[in-house]
Design an enzyme around this catalytic site. Structure first.
Site, PDB file in Angstrom:
ATOM      1  N   ALA A 181      10.523  30.248  38.977  1.00 49.39           N
ATOM      2  CA  ALA A 181       9.122  30.591  39.313  1.00 49.39           C
ATOM      3  C   ALA A 181       8.863  30.331  40.794  1.00 49.39           C
ATOM      4  O   ALA A 181       8.277  31.163  41.500  1.00 49.39           O
ATOM      5  CB  ALA A 181       8.173  29.771  38.454  1.00 49.39           C
ATOM      6  N   LYS A 220      44.482  32.577  39.383  1.00 45.54           N
ATOM      7  CA  LYS A 220      44.530  33.998  39.759  1.00 45.54           C
ATOM      8  C   LYS A 220      43.386  34.706  39.018  1.00 45.54           C
ATOM      9  O   LYS A 220      43.466  34.994  37.829  1.00 45.54           O
ATOM     10  CB  LYS A 220      45.868  34.623  39.390  1.00 45.54           C
ATOM     11  CG  LYS A 220      46.030  36.050  39.923  1.00 45.54           C
ATOM     12  CD  LYS A 220      47.448  36.573  39.734  1.00 45.54           C
ATOM     13  CE  LYS A 220      47.605  37.970  40.327  1.00 45.54           C
ATOM     14  NZ  LYS A 220      46.731  38.984  39.714  1.00 45.54           N
ATOM     15  N   LYS A 247      51.031  29.495  46.815  1.00 49.22           N
ATOM     16  CA  LYS A 247      51.237  29.810  48.233  1.00 49.22           C
ATOM     17  C   LYS A 247      51.849  28.598  48.924  1.00 49.22           C
ATOM     18  O   LYS A 247      51.512  27.450  48.600  1.00 49.22           O
ATOM     19  CB  LYS A 247      49.902  30.147  48.915  1.00 49.22           C
ATOM     20  CG  LYS A 247      49.212  31.350  48.302  1.00 49.22           C
ATOM     21  CD  LYS A 247      47.776  31.501  48.773  1.00 49.22           C
ATOM     22  CE  LYS A 247      47.113  32.632  48.022  1.00 49.22           C
ATOM     23  NZ  LYS A 247      45.667  32.733  48.307  1.00 49.22           N
TER      24      LYS A 247
HETATM   25  N1  LIG Z   1      43.375  37.198  42.308  1.00 47.16           N
HETATM   26  C1  LIG Z   1      43.439  36.060  42.992  1.00 47.16           C
HETATM   27  O1  LIG Z   1      42.844  35.052  42.574  1.00 47.16           O
HETATM   28  C2  LIG Z   1      44.228  35.984  44.268  1.00 47.16           C
HETATM   29  C3  LIG Z   1      44.388  34.760  44.958  1.00 47.16           C
HETATM   30  N2  LIG Z   1      43.843  33.599  44.476  1.00 47.16           N
HETATM   31  N3  LIG Z   1      45.087  34.713  46.121  1.00 47.16           N
HETATM   32  C4  LIG Z   1      45.631  35.853  46.631  1.00 47.16           C
HETATM   33  O2  LIG Z   1      46.321  35.771  47.798  1.00 47.16           O
HETATM   34  C5  LIG Z   1      46.599  36.992  48.520  1.00 47.16           C
HETATM   35  C6  LIG Z   1      46.869  36.617  49.958  1.00 47.16           C
HETATM   36  C7  LIG Z   1      48.342  36.596  50.085  1.00 47.16           C
HETATM   37  C8  LIG Z   1      48.875  37.618  49.112  1.00 47.16           C
HETATM   38  C9  LIG Z   1      47.847  37.701  47.991  1.00 47.16           C
HETATM   39  N4  LIG Z   1      45.512  37.058  46.025  1.00 47.16           N
HETATM   40  C10 LIG Z   1      44.830  37.134  44.846  1.00 47.16           C
HETATM   41  O3  LIG Z   1      44.733  38.345  44.239  1.00 47.16           O
HETATM   42  C11 LIG Z   1      45.616  39.372  44.728  1.00 47.16           C
HETATM   43  C12 LIG Z   1      44.910  40.292  45.681  1.00 47.16           C
HETATM   44  C13 LIG Z   1      45.599  41.631  45.558  1.00 47.16           C
HETATM   45  C14 LIG Z   1      46.489  41.549  44.335  1.00 47.16           C
HETATM   46  C15 LIG Z   1      46.120  40.258  43.632  1.00 47.16           C
HETATM   47  O4  LIG Z   1      45.037  40.503  42.755  1.00 47.16           O
END
Ligand SMILES: NC(=O)c1c(N)nc(OC2CCCC2)nc1O[C@@H]1CCC[C@@H]1O
Length: 322
Positions: A32, A112, A282
């Site tokens: 609100a 992910k 990573k």
């Molecule tokens: N879907 C995710 O949560 C996710 C993530 N947590 N981190 C990355 O890092 C990238 C950067 C380096 C290569 C991929 N990518 C993700 O998703 C990717 C994007 C394109 C394909 C995947 O869905």
């Protein structure tokens, strides 16, 4: 106070309330209170259109019908990820990485998110463009649709030039409500939240996007070496700039710990309010990332550990009757 100052004050107050509600998931005021301030801002902006600020919260609602989406060339390609399906795939990933560097490896494991990847460009801290991943090199300009997602900041806490990447998704609850509503309207249902999110971002009527309760988690800085020397520092920088980052990421110092994290979240995933299809691992050090480089389509310093597909009832129907 004159009307220009009141518009500025309301814009800042409502931007702060949006940040706490949609980014921190910690509302500061009840609906609100929020709605009456927004109504006052809408009224003042209607009476003084020349005083509307670029990051006004009134831009989040309503909308217009676009003619189409322009193509956008990504300055930094949006890569895909190699896949791992078991512990030996993870060990192979670690062994390959260790061959290319003498330094000890620290990993960052993050959920992910099962949505669709987008890239957002900010100039002097203001959102200027947002695009889909497309084929990794060329995407579609969906800036107007992305501005309707309240967890995407229109203005950052610092006036920086930055390009960030994130995953847009539809929470499970929003997905169930949308399909229920489409059933009432005798419209086709979406098969899963990822398709619902993708279908929503492809809408040319931006007011539809505003009603679909999409959200986002940011996971990387494209022009990354300006903000930190590790990926985990970049995630902290993203949070400080006002971006919504998934809180479940973890720094781990062995691939065994990574595997334990993957198993842990494979068990816990159904309790999450959003779908995940695995874990992204990573290497934390950006200098080691640079040493490892890329294959034709994905980084050597990251990998996706994929969970087996979840046998939800709707998916079972899909498989059985398609
Ligand atoms: N879907 C995710 O949560 C996710 C993530 N947590 N981190 C990355 O890092 C990238 C950067 C380096 C290569 C991929 N990518 C993700 O998703 C990717 C994007 C394109 C394909 C995947 O869905």
């Amino acid at each position: 106070m004159d009307v220009k100052e009141r518009i500025k004050e309301l814009t800042e107050i409502l931007t702060k309330y949006d940040y706490h509600y949609h980014v921190l998931d910690e509302p500061l005021v009840d609906d609100a209170t929020y709605d009456s301030l927004l109504a006052e801002l809408k009224k003042l902006e209607k009476e003084n259109p020349g005083l509307v600020l670029a990051h006004s919260p009134t831009k989040r609602v309503g909308g217009k019908v676009l003619a189409g989406f322009k193509a956008v060339q990504h300055g930094t390609p949006m890569l895909s990820l190699g896949n791992a399906f078991n512990s030996s795939d993870l060990e192979d990933f670690a062994i390959r990485a260790k061959k290319k560097t003498s330094q000890p490896l620290t990993y960052v494991a993050e959920l992910k998110i099962d949505g669709l990847a987008v890239t957002l460009t900010y100039e002097n801290g203001m959102l200027v463009r947002g695009a889909t991943r497309g084929d990794g090199q060329t995407g579609e300009d969906i800036t107007e649709n992305l501005k309707k997602i309240k967890s995407i900041p229109l203005k950052l806490t610092q006036p920086v030039n930055i390009e960030v990447r994130g995953e847009v998704y539809m929470p499970k609850l929003a997905f169930d409500k949308l399909n229920e509503q489409r059933k009432q309207e005798e419209k086709p249902q979406f098969a899963n939240p990822r398709n619902a999110a993708a279908g929503t971002l492809r809408q040319l009527d931006t007011s539809i996007v505003a009603k679909r309760n999409l959200s986002i988690f940011f996971y990387s800085i494209a022009n990354s070496d300006e903000f930190g020397s590790t990926h985990s520092e970049n995630l902290s920088a993203l949070k400080e700039l006002g971006f919504r980052v998934n809180p479940n990421y973890k720094k781990l110092s062995s691939i065994e710990e990574v595997y334990a994290y993957c198993n842990d979240w494979q068990q816990k995933r159904e309790n999450l309010p959003y779908e995940i299809d695995g874990v992204v691992i990573k290497i934390d050090s950006l200098s080691i990332q640079r040493e490892l480089g890329y294959t034709a389509k994905s980084p050597r310093w990251a990998i996706a550990y994929k969970f087996p597909a979840q046998r939800s009832f709707s998916k079972l129907l899909d498989v059985t009757f398609t």
